[in-house]
Motif scaffolding. Structure first.
Motif, PDB file in Angstrom:
ATOM      1  N   GLU A 265       0.833  -1.207   0.000  1.00 23.49           N
ATOM      2  CA  GLU A 265       0.000   0.000   0.000  1.00 23.49           C
ATOM      3  C   GLU A 265       0.868   1.258   0.000  1.00 23.49           C
ATOM      4  N   LEU A 266       1.945   1.208   0.754  1.00 24.96           N
ATOM      5  CA  LEU A 266       2.871   2.344   0.823  1.00 24.96           C
ATOM      6  C   LEU A 266       3.483   2.639  -0.541  1.00 24.96           C
ATOM      7  N   THR A 267       3.955   1.617  -1.226  1.00 27.12           N
ATOM      8  CA  THR A 267       4.604   1.845  -2.526  1.00 27.12           C
ATOM      9  C   THR A 267       3.601   2.333  -3.570  1.00 27.12           C
ATOM     10  N   GLU A 268       2.381   1.794  -3.536  1.00 27.08           N
ATOM     11  CA  GLU A 268       1.349   2.238  -4.495  1.00 27.08           C
ATOM     12  C   GLU A 268       0.998   3.708  -4.280  1.00 27.08           C
ATOM     13  N   LYS A 269       0.852   4.106  -3.022  1.00 23.41           N
ATOM     14  CA  LYS A 269       0.510   5.502  -2.731  1.00 23.41           C
ATOM     15  C   LYS A 269       1.675   6.436  -3.072  1.00 23.41           C
ATOM     16  N   ALA A 270       2.893   5.986  -2.786  1.00 19.75           N
ATOM     17  CA  ALA A 270       4.070   6.821  -3.070  1.00 19.75           C
ATOM     18  C   ALA A 270       4.197   7.091  -4.568  1.00 19.75           C
ATOM     19  N   GLU A 271       3.835   6.099  -5.380  1.00 18.02           N
ATOM     20  CA  GLU A 271       3.893   6.270  -6.839  1.00 18.02           C
ATOM     21  C   GLU A 271       2.846   7.270  -7.325  1.00 18.02           C
ATOM     22  N   ALA A 272       1.669   7.234  -6.707  1.00 18.41           N
ATOM     23  CA  ALA A 272       0.537   8.001  -7.222  1.00 18.41           C
ATOM     24  C   ALA A 272       0.436   9.426  -6.671  1.00 18.41           C
ATOM     25  N   LEU A 273       1.029   9.669  -5.522  1.00 15.98           N
ATOM     26  CA  LEU A 273       0.809  10.939  -4.816  1.00 15.98           C
ATOM     27  C   LEU A 273       2.023  11.871  -4.926  1.00 15.98           C
ATOM     28  N   PRO A 274       1.881  13.139  -4.537  1.00 19.59           N
ATOM     29  CA  PRO A 274       2.966  14.117  -4.705  1.00 19.59           C
ATOM     30  C   PRO A 274       4.302  13.648  -4.118  1.00 19.59           C
ATOM     31  N   LYS A 275       5.364  14.029  -4.811  1.00 24.95           N
ATOM     32  CA  LYS A 275       6.689  13.499  -4.471  1.00 24.95           C
ATOM     33  C   LYS A 275       7.319  14.153  -3.243  1.00 24.95           C
ATOM     34  N   ASP A 276       6.709  15.224  -2.726  1.00 30.76           N
ATOM     35  CA  ASP A 276       7.305  15.838  -1.524  1.00 30.76           C
ATOM     36  C   ASP A 276       6.698  15.280  -0.227  1.00 30.76           C
ATOM     37  N   ILE A 277       5.866  14.244  -0.364  1.00 31.18           N
ATOM     38  CA  ILE A 277       5.345  13.584   0.846  1.00 31.18           C
ATOM     39  C   ILE A 277       6.470  12.791   1.512  1.00 31.18           C
ATOM     40  N   GLN A 278       6.512  12.873   2.839  1.00 35.53           N
ATOM     41  CA  GLN A 278       7.476  12.086   3.628  1.00 35.53           C
ATOM     42  C   GLN A 278       6.756  10.828   4.107  1.00 35.53           C
TER      43      GLN A 278
ATOM     44  N   ILE B 219      10.756  -0.417  -0.380  1.00 33.88           N
ATOM     45  CA  ILE B 219      10.623   0.950   0.139  1.00 33.88           C
ATOM     46  C   ILE B 219      11.966   1.665   0.294  1.00 33.88           C
ATOM     47  N   ALA B 220      13.053   0.903   0.164  1.00 35.55           N
ATOM     48  CA  ALA B 220      14.387   1.478   0.372  1.00 35.55           C
ATOM     49  C   ALA B 220      14.700   2.692  -0.505  1.00 35.55           C
ATOM     50  N   PRO B 221      14.186   2.759  -1.749  1.00 32.04           N
ATOM     51  CA  PRO B 221      14.540   3.915  -2.580  1.00 32.04           C
ATOM     52  C   PRO B 221      13.965   5.245  -2.091  1.00 32.04           C
ATOM     53  N   PHE B 222      12.870   5.214  -1.325  1.00 36.25           N
ATOM     54  CA  PHE B 222      12.190   6.493  -1.059  1.00 36.25           C
ATOM     55  C   PHE B 222      11.739   6.717   0.381  1.00 36.25           C
ATOM     56  N   VAL B 223      11.692   5.698   1.223  1.00 37.23           N
ATOM     57  CA  VAL B 223      11.088   5.859   2.553  1.00 37.23           C
ATOM     58  C   VAL B 223      11.820   6.944   3.350  1.00 37.23           C
ATOM     59  N   HIS B 224      11.052   7.766   4.068  1.00 36.94           N
ATOM     60  CA  HIS B 224      11.624   8.887   4.827  1.00 36.94           C
ATOM     61  C   HIS B 224      12.138   8.436   6.189  1.00 36.94           C
ATOM     62  N   LEU B 225      11.364   7.574   6.855  1.00 36.85           N
ATOM     63  CA  LEU B 225      11.741   7.083   8.185  1.00 36.85           C
ATOM     64  C   LEU B 225      11.054   5.748   8.436  1.00 36.85           C
ATOM     65  N   ILE B 226      11.821   4.782   8.941  1.00 38.95           N
ATOM     66  CA  ILE B 226      11.252   3.483   9.334  1.00 38.95           C
ATOM     67  C   ILE B 226      11.154   3.472  10.858  1.00 38.95           C
ATOM     68  N   HIS B 227       9.922   3.379  11.379  1.00 40.12           N
ATOM     69  CA  HIS B 227       9.691   3.524  12.818  1.00 40.12           C
ATOM     70  C   HIS B 227       9.928   2.261  13.616  1.00 40.12           C
ATOM     71  N   ALA B 228       9.609   1.114  13.056  1.00 39.95           N
ATOM     72  CA  ALA B 228       9.489  -0.088  13.889  1.00 39.95           C
ATOM     73  C   ALA B 228      10.582  -1.108  13.609  1.00 39.95           C
ATOM     74  N   VAL B 229      11.832  -0.679  13.690  1.00 41.08           N
ATOM     75  CA  VAL B 229      12.947  -1.614  13.480  1.00 41.08           C
ATOM     76  C   VAL B 229      13.129  -2.389  14.784  1.00 41.08           C
ATOM     77  N   ASP B 230      12.719  -3.671  14.745  1.00 39.02           N
ATOM     78  CA  ASP B 230      12.602  -4.422  15.994  1.00 39.02           C
ATOM     79  C   ASP B 230      13.634  -5.531  16.164  1.00 39.02           C
ATOM     80  N   SER B 231      14.633  -5.583  15.266  1.00 39.20           N
ATOM     81  CA  SER B 231      15.679  -6.614  15.417  1.00 39.20           C
ATOM     82  C   SER B 231      16.957  -6.185  14.695  1.00 39.20           C
ATOM     83  N   GLU B 232      18.050  -6.775  15.137  1.00 38.77           N
ATOM     84  CA  GLU B 232      19.358  -6.534  14.522  1.00 38.77           C
ATOM     85  C   GLU B 232      19.344  -6.992  13.060  1.00 38.77           C
TER      86      GLU B 232
END
Length: 224
Positions: free
Chosen positions: A51-64, A79-92
Motif C-alpha cells: 500500500e505504501l509503494t502504491e501511494k508513493a507512486e501516485a501521490l505528490p513526491k514531496d510527501i514524507q 521501500i528502500a529507494p524512497f522511505v523517509h523514516l522506518i519507525h518499527a525496526v525491531d531486530s538486529e
C-alpha cells in the motif's frame, strides 16, 4: 469534522509540545490523503509495504513516507529507494537488511529502534538490555547506510493511563540514557515516536517528538 479540520485541530493541540503529527493513512483512499496534503500535511504513516509503494507512486513526491508497521526483511527492498523514516525496526537482522538495501540505493535510511515496553505478547521490539548491548557493539558501528535517529514504542492497550505513562516515561529515560552515553557515527538521538489516537496526550507530556494519529483524522477503518 472534515479531514482538513481534524488535521488543523491536532496541529493546534500538538503545537505547545513541539510534537510532529504523523497522519496514519493506512487503508485510506488517496483522495483522503490529498485532503490532508492540501492543509500542508506532509508526513504520512503506512503499515503495509504494498500500500505504501502504491501511494508513493501516485501521490505528490514531496510527501514524507513513514513506515510504521511491522516490517518483514524480504519487503525492505521495495521501500528502500524512497522511505523517509522506518519507525518499527525491531531486530538486529532487520536493521542489517535495511543497511544492505540502502547501500544498493546509495542512501542512508533514517530508522527508529522499537523497544518492547508493553505488557502484551503481541507487540514487537528490543528489550532494554538487548538494545544497549547492540548499540555498543562493533556490528552496529559497521552499519554505514542507516542512521538510528531515535526510539519508538507502543504502550499497553489499556484504559489505565498511569500504566501507559509509566511505560512512556521508561522509554524516555532509555532514550536519554542512550543519547548521553553512547556515541557512534550512525547514531543521532533526536526522535521519540510514541503515542497514538488514544494515548497521544500522555505521550506528549512524557516527551514524544512524533505521534501517530489515524482514525481521529480520517475516521474509522474498514479492513474488509
Amino acid at each position: 469534522m472534515s479531514v482538513e479540520n481534524n488535521i488543523k485541530k491536532y496541529r493546534e493541540i500538538l503545537k505547545p509540545f513541539g510534537t510532529q503529527l504523523i497522519a496514519v493513512s493506512k487503508t485510506k483512499p488517496k483522495e483522503d490523503l490529498l485532503q490532508a496534503y492540501e492543509t500542508g500535511q506532509r508526513a504520512f504513516g503506512e503499515n503495509k509495504v504494498q500500500e505504501l509503494t502504491e501511494k508513493a507512486e501516485a501521490l505528490p513526491k514531496d510527501i514524507q513516507w513513514h513506515m510504521i508497521g511491522h516490517l518483514q526483511r524480504n519487503k525492505v527492498k521495495y521501500i528502500a529507494p524512497f522511505v523517509h523514516l522506518i519507525h518499527a525496526v525491531d531486530s538486529e537482522r532487520l536493521l542489517k537488511e535495511i543497511d544492505k538495501q540502502a547501500a544498493k540505493n546509495d542512501r542512508v535510511i533514517p530508522c527508529l529502534l522499537q523497544v518492547f515496553i508493553a505488557k502484551e505478547e503481541s507487540k514487537f521490539g528490543f528489550s532494554e538490555e538487548e538494545l544497549l548491548d547492540f548499540l555498543k557493539s562493533e556490528a552496529f558501528k559497521d552499519l554505514k547506510h542507516i542512521k538510528v535517529v531515535g526510539l519508538m514504542g507502543m504502550a499497553t492497550n489499556t484504559d489505565d493511563m498511569q500504566r501507559v505513562k509509566n511505560e512512556f516515561t521508561g522509554l524516555k529515560a532509555l532514550f536519554d540514557q542512550i543519547k548521553n552515553e553512547i556515541h557512534s557515527e550512525n547514531l543521532e538521538m533526536k526522535e521519540l515516536s510514541m503515542g497514538m489516537t488514544n494515548d497521544y496526550q500522555v505521550a506528549c507530556e512524557t516527551g514524544s517528538t512524533m505521534v501517530r494519529i489515524g482514525s481521529a483524522i480520517f475516521g474509522g477503518r474498514n479492513y474488509n
